[in-house]
Design a protein around this motif. Structure first.
Motif, PDB file in Angstrom:
ATOM      1  N   SER A 296       6.612   2.813  -5.591  1.00 17.50           N
ATOM      2  CA  SER A 296       5.633   3.640  -6.295  1.00 17.50           C
ATOM      3  C   SER A 296       6.326   4.877  -6.831  1.00 17.50           C
ATOM      4  O   SER A 296       7.413   5.261  -6.360  1.00 17.50           O
TER       5      SER A 296
ATOM      6  N   LYS B 170      -4.106   1.245 -11.848  1.00 11.70           N
ATOM      7  CA  LYS B 170      -4.694  -0.102 -11.807  1.00 11.70           C
ATOM      8  C   LYS B 170      -4.518  -0.877 -13.106  1.00 11.70           C
ATOM      9  O   LYS B 170      -5.019  -1.989 -13.219  1.00 11.70           O
TER      10      LYS B 170
ATOM     11  N   CYS C 125       8.123  -3.620  -3.098  1.00 18.37           N
ATOM     12  CA  CYS C 125       7.099  -2.828  -3.759  1.00 18.37           C
ATOM     13  C   CYS C 125       7.627  -1.390  -3.845  1.00 18.37           C
ATOM     14  O   CYS C 125       8.389  -0.957  -2.966  1.00 18.37           O
TER      15      CYS C 125
ATOM     16  N   TYR D 275       2.214  -1.182 -12.545  1.00 20.14           N
ATOM     17  CA  TYR D 275       0.817  -0.833 -12.780  1.00 20.14           C
ATOM     18  C   TYR D 275       0.691   0.678 -12.757  1.00 20.14           C
ATOM     19  O   TYR D 275       1.263   1.349 -11.903  1.00 20.14           O
TER      20      TYR D 275
ATOM     21  N   HIS E  84      -3.014   0.408  -3.943  1.00 17.17           N
ATOM     22  CA  HIS E  84      -2.681  -0.956  -3.540  1.00 17.17           C
ATOM     23  C   HIS E  84      -2.240  -1.807  -4.730  1.00 17.17           C
ATOM     24  O   HIS E  84      -2.843  -1.732  -5.816  1.00 17.17           O
ATOM     25  N   LEU E  85      -1.178  -2.586  -4.491  1.00 18.21           N
ATOM     26  CA  LEU E  85      -0.740  -3.554  -5.500  1.00 18.21           C
ATOM     27  C   LEU E  85      -0.287  -4.797  -4.758  1.00 18.21           C
ATOM     28  O   LEU E  85       0.704  -4.765  -4.041  1.00 18.21           O
ATOM     29  N   ASN E  86      -1.041  -5.868  -4.914  1.00 22.45           N
ATOM     30  CA  ASN E  86      -0.737  -7.112  -4.222  1.00 22.45           C
ATOM     31  C   ASN E  86      -0.095  -8.099  -5.191  1.00 22.45           C
ATOM     32  O   ASN E  86      -0.301  -8.027  -6.409  1.00 22.45           O
TER      33      ASN E  86
ATOM     34  N   GLU F 264       0.846  -1.187   0.000  1.00 18.78           N
ATOM     35  CA  GLU F 264       0.000   0.000   0.000  1.00 18.78           C
ATOM     36  C   GLU F 264       0.882   1.237   0.000  1.00 18.78           C
ATOM     37  O   GLU F 264       1.913   1.277   0.678  1.00 18.78           O
TER      38      GLU F 264
ATOM     39  N   LYS G 241      -2.233  -7.963  -8.524  1.00 23.11           N
ATOM     40  CA  LYS G 241      -3.619  -7.489  -8.523  1.00 23.11           C
ATOM     41  C   LYS G 241      -3.628  -6.097  -7.915  1.00 23.11           C
ATOM     42  O   LYS G 241      -3.092  -5.874  -6.835  1.00 23.11           O
ATOM     43  N   SER G 242      -4.293  -5.172  -8.609  1.00 19.64           N
ATOM     44  CA  SER G 242      -4.376  -3.804  -8.120  1.00 19.64           C
ATOM     45  C   SER G 242      -5.832  -3.423  -7.944  1.00 19.64           C
ATOM     46  O   SER G 242      -6.493  -3.006  -8.908  1.00 19.64           O
TER      47      SER G 242
ATOM     48  N   LYS H 154      -5.545   2.359  -7.030  1.00 18.42           N
ATOM     49  CA  LYS H 154      -4.185   2.793  -7.366  1.00 18.42           C
ATOM     50  C   LYS H 154      -3.275   2.913  -6.149  1.00 18.42           C
ATOM     51  O   LYS H 154      -2.079   3.102  -6.299  1.00 18.42           O
TER      52      LYS H 154
END
Lengths: 112, 116
Positions: B93, B52, B91, B49, B73-75, B24, B67-68, B71
């Motif tokens: 950003s 998303k 992770c 990503y 969160h990216l798991n 996150e 999986k997003s 915007k």
């Protein structure tokens, strides 16, 4: 395919010394270049970001230069301190949009 | 006030299991990434990503599925874990996609995955 090389792989200096870390890349069509430090077992901390149109960027005792045409960047650390001991990584963004290529890093040890 | 956070910090699991790592960011950035750092400390991008939408998918086994949900969160879900998946997963950003000249990447603390 972009390739990024960092020399030297490891560097040990006495406290107070000025030093230079090198980063070279094969494709000069980049968007920007970013320098990071990584402490053992930790994440990456951003140090400096240089745009493709810039020649250098400064933050405190750090100065990063960029010579896009020759595919080189240097990170200059003035008056090194033991707290500067870490692995320093450069990341080149481009030529593929959205893709960042990292060098293998230079592990710096500053001895008190 | 962690800018980019990941959970869990450590993950130890058996071969063949399925596991997820969550990420996150509270920076309001549009773009998020997953990187893998192997035992030799080499860092390589896996996915990115933007808002998303998947924009980068490197040569990663399809056992890895990002999986997003939004915007922020990216798991990363990994099926049928193998010994070679053991690594530190980071992770990150950035304000927009890396094509922009002003983008700066911010990294999370990493998740150390050990597959036994």
């Amino acid at each position: 395919k972009q390739e990024v090389t960092q020399i030297p792989a490891a560097l040990s200096v006495p406290e107070g010394e000025n030093l230079v870390l090198n980063c070279s890349f094969t494709d000069s069509a980049i968007y920007n270049l970013q320098w990071f430090r990584q402490d053992p077992g930790k994440g990456l901390t951003s140090l400096l970001l240089i745009q493709s149109s810039q020649r250098e960027q400064t933050s405190g005792r750090l100065n990063a230069s960029l010579d896009k045409s020759s595919g080189r960047s240097t990170l200059y650390i003035a008056a090194s301190q033991p707290g500067d001991s870490a692995t320093y990584l450069c990341a080149v963004n481009g030529p593929n949009a959205g893709k960042s290529t990292f060098g293998d890093g230079t592990t710096l040890t500053v001895k008190p | 006030d962690t800018a980019v956070s990941q959970t869990p910090k450590y993950l130890v699991t058996q071969m063949g299991n399925d596991k997820s790592i969550k990420c996150e960011q509270n920076l309001g950035h549009d773009t998020m990434y997953w990187y893998k750092q192997d035992s030799k400390k080499f860092l390589k991008i896996m996915f990115s990503y933007n808002n998303k939408e998947l924009i980068i998918n490197e040569t990663v086994p399809n056992r890895f599925s990002p999986k997003s949900p939004d915007k922020a969160h990216l798991n990363l879900h990994i099926n049928s874990l193998e010994l070679g998946d053991s690594a530190v997963y980071f992770c990150a950003s950035s304000p927009t996609g890396l094509a922009g000249p002003y983008n700066e990447q911010f990294f999370g603390p990493g998740t150390r995955l050990t597959v036994l």
